[in-house]
Design a protein around this motif. Structure first.
Motif, PDB file in Angstrom:
ATOM      1  N   LYS A  69       0.840  -1.213   0.000  1.00 26.83           N
ATOM      2  CA  LYS A  69       0.000   0.000   0.000  1.00 26.83           C
ATOM      3  C   LYS A  69       0.870   1.256   0.000  1.00 26.83           C
ATOM      4  O   LYS A  69       0.598   2.220  -0.718  1.00 26.83           O
ATOM      5  CB  LYS A  69      -0.930  -0.005   1.214  1.00 26.83           C
ATOM      6  CG  LYS A  69      -1.898   1.175   1.216  1.00 26.83           C
ATOM      7  CD  LYS A  69      -3.046   0.941   2.153  1.00 26.83           C
ATOM      8  CE  LYS A  69      -4.036   2.094   2.113  1.00 26.83           C
ATOM      9  NZ  LYS A  69      -4.544   2.360   0.750  1.00 26.83           N
ATOM     10  N   ALA A  70       1.939   1.242   0.791  1.00 31.97           N
ATOM     11  CA  ALA A  70       2.853   2.382   0.828  1.00 31.97           C
ATOM     12  C   ALA A  70       3.535   2.549  -0.526  1.00 31.97           C
ATOM     13  O   ALA A  70       3.741   3.673  -1.009  1.00 31.97           O
ATOM     14  CB  ALA A  70       3.898   2.185   1.923  1.00 31.97           C
ATOM     15  N   TYR A  71       3.861   1.438  -1.152  1.00 36.88           N
ATOM     16  CA  TYR A  71       4.503   1.466  -2.474  1.00 36.88           C
ATOM     17  C   TYR A  71       3.572   2.115  -3.494  1.00 36.88           C
ATOM     18  O   TYR A  71       4.006   2.905  -4.337  1.00 36.88           O
ATOM     19  CB  TYR A  71       4.855   0.038  -2.883  1.00 36.88           C
ATOM     20  CG  TYR A  71       5.612  -0.078  -4.176  1.00 36.88           C
ATOM     21  CD1 TYR A  71       6.956   0.293  -4.264  1.00 36.88           C
ATOM     22  CD2 TYR A  71       4.990  -0.579  -5.320  1.00 36.88           C
ATOM     23  CE1 TYR A  71       7.662   0.169  -5.456  1.00 36.88           C
ATOM     24  CE2 TYR A  71       5.685  -0.702  -6.518  1.00 36.88           C
ATOM     25  CZ  TYR A  71       7.016  -0.329  -6.571  1.00 36.88           C
ATOM     26  OH  TYR A  71       7.701  -0.437  -7.760  1.00 36.88           O
ATOM     27  N   ARG A  72       2.294   1.804  -3.405  1.00 33.60           N
ATOM     28  CA  ARG A  72       1.315   2.374  -4.350  1.00 33.60           C
ATOM     29  C   ARG A  72       0.965   3.823  -4.021  1.00 33.60           C
ATOM     30  O   ARG A  72       0.962   4.688  -4.891  1.00 33.60           O
ATOM     31  CB  ARG A  72       0.022   1.539  -4.333  1.00 33.60           C
ATOM     32  CG  ARG A  72       0.158   0.162  -4.928  1.00 33.60           C
ATOM     33  CD  ARG A  72      -1.220  -0.460  -5.174  1.00 33.60           C
ATOM     34  NE  ARG A  72      -2.045  -0.443  -3.968  1.00 33.60           N
ATOM     35  CZ  ARG A  72      -2.064  -1.430  -3.067  1.00 33.60           C
ATOM     36  NH1 ARG A  72      -1.300  -2.492  -3.237  1.00 33.60           N
ATOM     37  NH2 ARG A  72      -2.837  -1.352  -1.999  1.00 33.60           N
ATOM     38  N   ASP A  73       0.663   4.083  -2.754  1.00 35.42           N
ATOM     39  CA  ASP A  73       0.150   5.405  -2.364  1.00 35.42           C
ATOM     40  C   ASP A  73       1.229   6.480  -2.284  1.00 35.42           C
ATOM     41  O   ASP A  73       0.929   7.676  -2.369  1.00 35.42           O
ATOM     42  CB  ASP A  73      -0.573   5.340  -1.001  1.00 35.42           C
ATOM     43  CG  ASP A  73      -1.849   4.509  -1.057  1.00 35.42           C
ATOM     44  OD1 ASP A  73      -2.228   4.074  -2.178  1.00 35.42           O
ATOM     45  OD2 ASP A  73      -2.467   4.296  -0.001  1.00 35.42           O
ATOM     46  N   CYS A  74       2.482   6.079  -2.076  1.00 36.95           N
ATOM     47  CA  CYS A  74       3.565   7.058  -1.859  1.00 36.95           C
ATOM     48  C   CYS A  74       4.578   7.060  -2.996  1.00 36.95           C
ATOM     49  O   CYS A  74       5.749   7.408  -2.812  1.00 36.95           O
ATOM     50  CB  CYS A  74       4.261   6.783  -0.528  1.00 36.95           C
ATOM     51  SG  CYS A  74       3.145   6.756   0.886  1.00 36.95           S
ATOM     52  N   LYS A  75       4.135   6.689  -4.191  1.00 35.34           N
ATOM     53  CA  LYS A  75       5.019   6.599  -5.358  1.00 35.34           C
ATOM     54  C   LYS A  75       5.827   7.878  -5.569  1.00 35.34           C
ATOM     55  O   LYS A  75       6.982   7.843  -5.992  1.00 35.34           O
ATOM     56  CB  LYS A  75       4.187   6.323  -6.612  1.00 35.34           C
ATOM     57  CG  LYS A  75       4.078   4.855  -6.951  1.00 35.34           C
ATOM     58  CD  LYS A  75       5.292   4.408  -7.769  1.00 35.34           C
ATOM     59  CE  LYS A  75       5.026   3.134  -8.530  1.00 35.34           C
ATOM     60  NZ  LYS A  75       5.677   1.953  -8.054  1.00 35.34           N
ATOM     61  N   ASP A  76       5.206   9.031  -5.282  1.00 31.82           N
ATOM     62  CA  ASP A  76       5.855  10.326  -5.541  1.00 31.82           C
ATOM     63  C   ASP A  76       7.122  10.534  -4.714  1.00 31.82           C
ATOM     64  O   ASP A  76       7.950  11.387  -5.030  1.00 31.82           O
ATOM     65  CB  ASP A  76       4.865  11.475  -5.269  1.00 31.82           C
ATOM     66  CG  ASP A  76       4.274  11.434  -3.872  1.00 31.82           C
ATOM     67  OD1 ASP A  76       4.037  10.338  -3.351  1.00 31.82           O
ATOM     68  OD2 ASP A  76       4.043  12.522  -3.292  1.00 31.82           O
ATOM     69  N   VAL A  77       7.274   9.746  -3.644  1.00 34.46           N
ATOM     70  CA  VAL A  77       8.427   9.895  -2.747  1.00 34.46           C
ATOM     71  C   VAL A  77       9.549   8.904  -3.103  1.00 34.46           C
ATOM     72  O   VAL A  77      10.671   9.035  -2.637  1.00 34.46           O
ATOM     73  CB  VAL A  77       7.960   9.669  -1.281  1.00 34.46           C
ATOM     74  CG1 VAL A  77       9.109   9.736  -0.299  1.00 34.46           C
ATOM     75  CG2 VAL A  77       6.895  10.683  -0.906  1.00 34.46           C
ATOM     76  N   LEU A  78       9.233   7.929  -3.944  1.00 31.93           N
ATOM     77  CA  LEU A  78      10.142   6.800  -4.158  1.00 31.93           C
ATOM     78  C   LEU A  78      10.953   6.900  -5.453  1.00 31.93           C
ATOM     79  O   LEU A  78      11.380   5.890  -6.004  1.00 31.93           O
ATOM     80  CB  LEU A  78       9.341   5.490  -4.147  1.00 31.93           C
ATOM     81  CG  LEU A  78       8.534   5.220  -2.872  1.00 31.93           C
ATOM     82  CD1 LEU A  78       7.684   3.969  -3.028  1.00 31.93           C
ATOM     83  CD2 LEU A  78       9.458   5.091  -1.661  1.00 31.93           C
ATOM     84  N   GLY A  79      11.197   8.111  -5.910  1.00 31.66           N
ATOM     85  CA  GLY A  79      11.924   8.309  -7.159  1.00 31.66           C
ATOM     86  C   GLY A  79      13.301   7.675  -7.181  1.00 31.66           C
ATOM     87  O   GLY A  79      13.794   7.262  -8.239  1.00 31.66           O
ATOM     88  N   PHE A  80      13.916   7.558  -6.003  1.00 36.68           N
ATOM     89  CA  PHE A  80      15.268   6.973  -5.923  1.00 36.68           C
ATOM     90  C   PHE A  80      15.299   5.511  -6.372  1.00 36.68           C
ATOM     91  O   PHE A  80      16.340   4.984  -6.749  1.00 36.68           O
ATOM     92  CB  PHE A  80      15.847   7.096  -4.504  1.00 36.68           C
ATOM     93  CG  PHE A  80      14.946   6.569  -3.442  1.00 36.68           C
ATOM     94  CD1 PHE A  80      14.911   5.220  -3.134  1.00 36.68           C
ATOM     95  CD2 PHE A  80      14.109   7.431  -2.727  1.00 36.68           C
ATOM     96  CE1 PHE A  80      14.066   4.730  -2.154  1.00 36.68           C
ATOM     97  CE2 PHE A  80      13.260   6.945  -1.741  1.00 36.68           C
ATOM     98  CZ  PHE A  80      13.237   5.594  -1.461  1.00 36.68           C
ATOM     99  N   LEU A  81      14.138   4.834  -6.341  1.00 35.15           N
ATOM    100  CA  LEU A  81      14.099   3.431  -6.762  1.00 35.15           C
ATOM    101  C   LEU A  81      14.444   3.275  -8.244  1.00 35.15           C
ATOM    102  O   LEU A  81      14.886   2.214  -8.681  1.00 35.15           O
ATOM    103  CB  LEU A  81      12.724   2.813  -6.471  1.00 35.15           C
ATOM    104  CG  LEU A  81      12.378   2.584  -4.991  1.00 35.15           C
ATOM    105  CD1 LEU A  81      10.977   2.027  -4.850  1.00 35.15           C
ATOM    106  CD2 LEU A  81      13.398   1.659  -4.321  1.00 35.15           C
TER     107      LEU A  81
END
Length: 200
Positions: free
Chosen positions: A113-125
């Motif tokens: 859920k965090a992976y889906r809902d917080c995509k905007d924060v995970l650009g480093f991936l």
């Protein structure tokens, strides 16, 4: 010699700002405390990260922990965008390490859920060379299996790896495999610790 830098995500490459997130709903202090206890403060949160249950099943576990705040639990956990906060240094740090020839991986207890809902924060991936997010492999730190899987999947020599995590209890299991570890407090401290291991 260190060849691979392994990062935890929460409070290392992105802020896990659950307190600020829950407080943003304006609930009284008592409700905030109960939300914490029913979610991040409960064993069910680890199952949330493990990814073996659906979002609805996880929500039911949280509600079971405190049926009196079902409404608030549904309201706060409907979409958890905002629970993770962007760290501006994350992408440049990963890029800098890669430019110097290091392999960069992530190893994080992370919910689907965090992976889906917080995509905007995970650009480093988009910049790392891979890694393990717990929900994808149905195992969580500090279970030894997750470290073993990372080493095997990426054909790593443990003594050539360093693992940075803000949660101290996740480090001994990594050390048992021979992985160097750093208890992450802040970036400046981590850079100093990395320098001691020869990572410039």
């Amino acid at each position: 010699m260190i060849k691979t830098v392994i990062f935890d995500i929460g409070n290392v490459l992105a802020g896990f700002a659950w307190e600020e997130y829950f407080l943003s709903f304006g609930y009284p202090e008592e409700i905030f405390r109960r939300l914490k206890k029913a979610t991040v403060g409960s064993r069910a949160w680890q199952e949330h990260d493990r990814g073996a249950l659906t979002d609805d099943e996880i929500l039911e576990l949280f509600i079971k922990n405190d049926p009196g705040i079902e409404k608030e639990l549904k309201e706060t956990l409907g979409n958890i965008n905002g629970m993770l906060v962007k760290y501006d240094y994350a992408i440049p740090w990963v890029q800098e390490l890669k430019k110097k020839g290091y392999q960069v991986l992530v190893l994080s207890n992370f919910a689907a859920k965090a992976y889906r809902d917080c995509k905007d924060v995970l650009g480093f991936l988009d910049y790392v060379d891979g890694g393990i997010l717990s929900f994808q492999d149905k195992m969580v730190k500090p279970e030894p299996e997750i470290y073993k899987l990372l080493l095997e999947r990426y054909h790593l020599e443990p003594e050539e790896c360093v693992f940075l995590d803000d949660t101290e209890k996740n480090l001994p299991a990594a050390r048992q495999f021979g992985i160097h570890t750093i208890h992450f407090v802040n970036r400046a401290q981590a850079l100093e610790e990395l320098r001691k291991l020869g990572v410039e």
